[in-house]
Scaffold this motif. Structure first.
Motif, mmCIF file in Angstrom:
data_model
loop_
_atom_site.group_PDB
_atom_site.id
_atom_site.type_symbol
_atom_site.label_atom_id
_atom_site.label_comp_id
_atom_site.label_asym_id
_atom_site.label_seq_id
_atom_site.Cartn_x
_atom_site.Cartn_y
_atom_site.Cartn_z
ATOM 1 N N ALA A 74 -10.617 7.014 -5.024
ATOM 2 C CA ALA A 74 -10.279 6.836 -6.249
ATOM 3 C C ALA A 74 -9.410 7.940 -7.354
ATOM 4 C CB ALA A 74 -11.262 5.767 -7.306
ATOM 5 N N GLY A 75 -10.812 8.551 -6.643
ATOM 6 C CA GLY A 75 -10.262 10.404 -7.618
ATOM 7 C C GLY A 75 -9.364 10.640 -6.600
ATOM 8 N N THR A 76 -9.401 11.117 -5.512
ATOM 9 C CA THR A 76 -8.168 11.458 -5.014
ATOM 10 C C THR A 76 -6.818 10.881 -5.036
ATOM 11 O OG1 THR A 76 -10.176 12.347 -3.703
ATOM 12 C CG2 THR A 76 -7.975 12.498 -2.493
ATOM 13 N N THR A 77 -6.959 9.670 -4.288
ATOM 14 C CA THR A 77 -5.772 9.225 -4.780
ATOM 15 C C THR A 77 -5.140 9.641 -6.414
ATOM 16 O OG1 THR A 77 -6.672 7.287 -3.179
ATOM 17 C CG2 THR A 77 -4.713 6.773 -4.905
ATOM 18 N N ARG A 78 -5.897 9.260 -7.442
ATOM 19 C CA ARG A 78 -5.408 9.220 -8.874
ATOM 20 C C ARG A 78 -4.841 10.609 -9.091
ATOM 21 N NH1 ARG A 78 -5.030 12.488 -12.739
ATOM 22 N NH2 ARG A 78 -4.696 12.114 -15.542
ATOM 23 N N ALA A 79 -5.581 12.183 -8.078
ATOM 24 C CA ALA A 79 -4.814 13.445 -8.446
ATOM 25 C C ALA A 79 -3.798 13.120 -7.253
ATOM 26 C CB ALA A 79 -5.899 14.476 -7.897
ATOM 27 N N SER A 130 1.040 -0.970 -0.066
ATOM 28 C CA SER A 130 -0.446 -0.422 0.074
ATOM 29 C C SER A 130 0.479 1.256 0.073
ATOM 30 C CB SER A 130 -0.774 0.501 1.472
ATOM 31 O OG SER A 130 0.207 -0.082 2.673
ATOM 32 N N LEU A 131 2.388 1.314 -0.274
ATOM 33 C CA LEU A 131 2.749 2.252 -0.412
ATOM 34 C C LEU A 131 3.253 2.679 -1.836
ATOM 35 C CD1 LEU A 131 4.716 4.259 1.388
ATOM 36 C CD2 LEU A 131 6.554 2.562 1.160
ATOM 37 N N ILE A 132 2.922 3.591 -2.234
ATOM 38 C CA ILE A 132 4.148 4.673 -3.162
ATOM 39 C C ILE A 132 5.082 5.061 -3.265
ATOM 40 C CG2 ILE A 132 2.210 5.908 -3.631
ATOM 41 C CD1 ILE A 132 2.439 5.490 -6.911
ATOM 42 N N GLU A 133 6.002 4.892 -4.544
ATOM 43 C CA GLU A 133 7.355 5.774 -3.912
ATOM 44 C C GLU A 133 7.827 6.271 -5.248
ATOM 45 O OE1 GLU A 133 11.965 4.866 -2.381
ATOM 46 O OE2 GLU A 133 10.356 3.859 -1.801
ATOM 47 N N VAL A 134 7.357 7.209 -5.690
ATOM 48 C CA VAL A 134 7.962 8.191 -7.039
ATOM 49 C C VAL A 134 9.326 8.872 -6.765
ATOM 50 C CG1 VAL A 134 7.326 9.559 -9.133
ATOM 51 C CG2 VAL A 134 5.382 8.504 -7.446
ATOM 52 N N LYS A 135 10.049 8.512 -7.907
ATOM 53 C CA LYS A 135 11.901 9.983 -7.252
ATOM 54 C C LYS A 135 11.802 10.390 -9.577
ATOM 55 C CE LYS A 135 14.054 6.031 -4.482
ATOM 56 N NZ LYS A 135 14.780 4.876 -4.265
ATOM 57 N N ILE A 190 9.258 11.228 -3.406
ATOM 58 C CA ILE A 190 7.784 11.442 -2.923
ATOM 59 C C ILE A 190 7.195 9.829 -1.918
ATOM 60 C CG2 ILE A 190 5.581 12.342 -2.704
ATOM 61 C CD1 ILE A 190 6.246 13.963 -4.536
ATOM 62 N N THR A 191 6.807 10.029 -1.041
ATOM 63 C CA THR A 191 6.188 8.521 -1.308
ATOM 64 C C THR A 191 4.638 8.814 -0.115
ATOM 65 O OG1 THR A 191 7.005 8.285 1.474
ATOM 66 C CG2 THR A 191 7.892 7.015 -0.230
ATOM 67 N N PHE A 192 3.653 8.045 -0.484
ATOM 68 C CA PHE A 192 2.180 8.127 -0.015
ATOM 69 C C PHE A 192 1.810 6.304 0.149
ATOM 70 C CE2 PHE A 192 -2.114 8.131 -1.770
ATOM 71 C CZ PHE A 192 -2.327 9.255 -1.321
ATOM 72 N N ASP A 193 1.452 6.632 1.034
ATOM 73 C CA ASP A 193 0.773 5.568 1.532
ATOM 74 C C ASP A 193 -1.110 5.504 0.571
ATOM 75 O OD1 ASP A 193 1.799 4.306 3.421
ATOM 76 O OD2 ASP A 193 1.830 5.790 4.998
ATOM 77 N N LEU A 194 -1.070 4.399 0.582
ATOM 78 C CA LEU A 194 -2.562 4.725 -0.685
ATOM 79 C C LEU A 194 -3.825 3.694 0.250
ATOM 80 C CD1 LEU A 194 -0.821 1.829 -3.385
ATOM 81 C CD2 LEU A 194 -1.991 4.883 -4.224
ATOM 82 N N PRO A 195 -4.592 4.648 0.246
ATOM 83 C CA PRO A 195 -6.132 3.908 1.145
ATOM 84 C C PRO A 195 -6.319 2.556 0.903
ATOM 85 C CG PRO A 195 -6.374 6.040 -0.485
ATOM 86 C CD PRO A 195 -5.201 5.077 -0.438
ATOM 87 N N GLU A 196 -6.943 1.766 1.871
ATOM 88 C CA GLU A 196 -6.520 -0.344 1.853
ATOM 89 C C GLU A 196 -7.918 -0.237 0.928
ATOM 90 O OE1 GLU A 196 -8.626 -1.101 5.425
ATOM 91 O OE2 GLU A 196 -6.598 -0.539 6.552
ATOM 92 N N THR A 197 -8.759 0.958 -0.086
ATOM 93 C CA THR A 197 -9.497 0.274 -0.293
ATOM 94 C C THR A 197 -9.068 0.190 -2.493
ATOM 95 O OG1 THR A 197 -10.844 2.422 -0.831
ATOM 96 C CG2 THR A 197 -12.071 0.475 0.783
ATOM 97 N N VAL A 198 -8.608 1.113 -1.936
ATOM 98 C CA VAL A 198 -8.116 1.886 -4.336
ATOM 99 C C VAL A 198 -6.388 1.321 -3.898
ATOM 100 C CG1 VAL A 198 -7.035 2.791 -4.865
ATOM 101 C CG2 VAL A 198 -8.735 3.956 -3.446
#
Length: 180
Positions: free
Chosen positions: A65-70, A22-27, A33-41
């Protein structure tokens, strides 16, 4: 159905995306930046494209889902190009001076206001009445700009205060004398 979440996110050259659980890392060249994804997405990465996967039956999942995408899209843009906010100081004697991570503002108070910037934010003062904030993290940049603006928000009568460079301040007319 979330219209925003349906749009795929394109990974530009020079950006690496790593999704684990549930973690995305973008370099990128500007930062990481890292971001913890919500459980349902969840995210699906393939061929330089990120797709957001979510449960269409669950209302909370659709909303997130829309918030996570943004957020993920802003992460990709941030580490490749970065973000910038410009502030203007309007008022007699209003000045700004940057030295490292400290921004010193003279805003008509009895003392200068000293604002310590977050680690991810860089500041420039091209002139005494202009402040340019830059960062790869859009959320932290917006928060820092809002906190600086909050020291002296623009007032509607004379327009004095700290404002965003693209902000339109609605002006009010001063009160008229009763017998005039």
């Amino acid at each position: 159905m979330s219209r925003v979440a349906k749009n795929p996110i394109e990974i530009v050259d020079g950006v690496t995306v790593n999704v684990t659980d549930s973690l995305i890392e973008v370099k990128g060249k500007v930062g990481e930046i890292t971001f913890d994804l919500p459980e349902t997405v969840s995210l699906e990465v393939s061929d330089n494209i990120i797709n957001v996967k979510y449960d269409e039956e669950n209302q909370q999942s659709v909303a997130l889902a829309g918030t996570t995408r943004a957020i993920v899209n802003n992460m990709v843009i941030g580490v490749s190009q970065g973000f910038e906010k410009k502030l203007e100081l309007k008022g007699v004697g209003y000045r700004a001076k940057a030295s490292g991570k400290l921004l010193e503002l003279t805003l008509g108070f009895s003392h200068p206001v000293k604002y310590q910037l977050p680690e991810e934010v860089q500041v420039e003062t091209p002139s005494q009445t202009e402040v340019v904030l830059k960062s790869h993290n859009k959320q932290i940049l917006g928060q820092a700009a809002a906190e600086i603006r909050a020291f002296r928000p623009p007032e509607p009568y004379k327009g004095k205060g700290v404002r965003y460079s693209d902000e339109n301040v609605r002006r009010k007319e001063a009160k008229k004398a009763a017998g005039a």
